[in-house]
Design an enzyme around this catalytic site. Structure first.
Site, PDB file in Angstrom:
ATOM      1  N   LYS A 131      13.195  -2.424  -8.079  1.00 40.16           N
ATOM      2  CA  LYS A 131      13.616  -1.483  -6.906  1.00 40.16           C
ATOM      3  C   LYS A 131      14.344  -2.396  -5.804  1.00 40.16           C
ATOM      4  CE  LYS A 131      13.045   1.795  -3.521  1.00 40.16           C
ATOM      5  NZ  LYS A 131      12.425   1.100  -2.444  1.00 40.16           N
TER       6      LYS A 131
ATOM      7  N   HIS B 159       4.418   1.466  -7.765  1.00 44.25           N
ATOM      8  CA  HIS B 159       3.309   0.449  -7.978  1.00 44.25           C
ATOM      9  C   HIS B 159       2.473   0.346  -9.069  1.00 44.25           C
ATOM     10  CE1 HIS B 159       4.023   1.409  -3.352  1.00 44.25           C
ATOM     11  NE2 HIS B 159       4.560   0.119  -3.490  1.00 44.25           N
TER      12      HIS B 159
ATOM     13  N   ARG C 148       8.132   4.868   1.662  1.00 47.72           N
ATOM     14  CA  ARG C 148       8.858   5.479   2.778  1.00 47.72           C
ATOM     15  C   ARG C 148       9.140   6.797   2.419  1.00 47.72           C
ATOM     16  NH1 ARG C 148      10.477   0.103   3.129  1.00 47.72           N
ATOM     17  NH2 ARG C 148      10.057  -0.914   5.219  1.00 47.72           N
TER      18      ARG C 148
ATOM     19  N   GLY D  73       8.990  -5.176  -8.669  1.00 44.25           N
ATOM     20  CA  GLY D  73       9.735  -4.028  -9.189  1.00 44.25           C
ATOM     21  C   GLY D  73      11.285  -4.298  -8.828  1.00 44.25           C
TER      22      GLY D  73
ATOM     23  N   GLY E 178       0.715  -1.368   0.130  1.00 41.24           N
ATOM     24  CA  GLY E 178      -0.038  -0.004  -0.080  1.00 41.24           C
ATOM     25  C   GLY E 178       0.834   1.426  -0.148  1.00 41.24           C
TER      26      GLY E 178
ATOM     27  N   SER F 235       9.365   5.367  -3.450  1.00 39.24           N
ATOM     28  CA  SER F 235       9.338   4.451  -2.290  1.00 39.24           C
ATOM     29  C   SER F 235       7.943   5.184  -1.370  1.00 39.24           C
ATOM     30  CB  SER F 235      10.574   4.533  -1.571  1.00 39.24           C
ATOM     31  OG  SER F 235      10.109   3.817  -0.368  1.00 39.24           O
TER      32      SER F 235
END
Ligand code: AMP
Length: 278
Positions: free
Chosen positions: A149, A37, A187, A147, A31, A185
């Site tokens: 990433k 995403h 974060r 991903g 989420g 990200s």
């Protein structure tokens, strides 16, 4: 778009699509969705008839309790983005639905989970394998999109699929970045302004490092660490140059060694990861 909270309702819903010979693409997420995403959702809608996205902050993959407690959660906003992106089914289970009893399974991935994130986040990849295997069982997708990433995670998931003899294709997808180079990200939204301002230095330094080939991998790692840490605000946790397939350290910076630089950096209390294929 359907929003489903239980495995049994999900199974019923997806069986109807399968009965109509429709292919199912799956994007697992935690989420706080962003364009990274959504790029995976776009890949799924391009190549599969039905796209399922899960939103689940998986407790077993967090080795840091504060990180779990502070992880951003905004399911309603996420669902609005997913509806726009053409997702068909969102699976948002509660913890009890995925872990009615503790998952005691211990996975083993050889070298793949011993280095980098595996070394610095003990138990992280075991938790990832636990939840992704449960989600694959629940969705039974034809393809799942991940991903790059989280480069090491892709290697782990591919190994897990092989070990468990699961019949699906893992599709790795490119890293989506902010205009200033910072890898997107969930974060990033937790970064205080001075850290957000300096964070693009991570990607800039890796891109600069990619031009330096007349040194050893160790020397290049030292240069990257000292360049990033010279900002004062950023602190490199590790930087390693490994083979893209085996994740073993490379001896030379030649193309034949398929080197990729992987890095984790602390920006205050927030830990960021990134990588760069050489
Ligand atoms: P997460 O919600 O962080 O567990 O990520 C869910 C999926 O989105 C994983 O496969 C991630 O690798 C992928 N992802 C996260 N950030 C990015 C990004 N910046 N570019 C591409 N994929 C990403």
């Amino acid at each position: 778009m359907k929003v489903i909270k239980t495995k049994s309702e999900l199974a019923d819903c997806l069986q109807q699509f399968r009965n109509q010979q429709k292919t199912i693409g799956f994007v697992p997420t935690m989420g706080a969705l962003h364009e990274g995403h959504l790029s995976l959702v776009a890949k799924s809608t391009e190549s599969c008839d039905i796209t399922v996205v899960s939103i689940f902050v998986n407790p077993t993959q967090f080795n840091d309790k504060n990180d779990l407690a502070n992880y951003p959660r905004c399911v309603e906003k996420d669902c609005a983005l997913l509806e726009k992106a053409g997702c068909n089914v969102v699976f948002t289970p509660e913890v009890e639905e995925m872990y009615p009893e503790p998952d005691t399974r211990q996975f083993s991935f050889g070298n793949l989970d011993k280095v980098m994130e595996g070394e610095h986040r003990p138990g992280h990849f075991n938790g990832v394998a636990q939840i992704v295997s449960k989600l694959f069982d629940a969705v039974k997708p034809d393809k799942a999109f991940f991903g790059l990433k989280d480069f090491q995670q892709v290697a782990i998931i591919k190994a897990m699929v092989k070990q468990l003899n699961m019949k699906l294709e893992i599709v790795p997808c490119p890293i989506i970045r902010e205009a200033d180079g910072l890898a997107k990200s969930s974060r990033n939204m937790l970064l205080e302004p001075q850290y957000r301002a300096i964070a693009p230095k991570i990607h800039q330094t890796l891109a600069e490092a990619a031009k330096k080939r007349d040194c050893t991998p160790e020397q290049l790692c030292q240069w990257i660490t000292s360049t990033i840490d010279a900002t004062q605000l950023l602190k490199t946790e590790y930087v390693q140059i490994v083979n893209f397939d085996t994740l073993m350290p490379v001896e030379k910076l030649t193309e034949a060694e398929k080197p990729i630089i992987c890095i984790a950096v602390w920006a205050g209390k927030i830990r960021l990861i990134d990588n760069f294929v050489l």
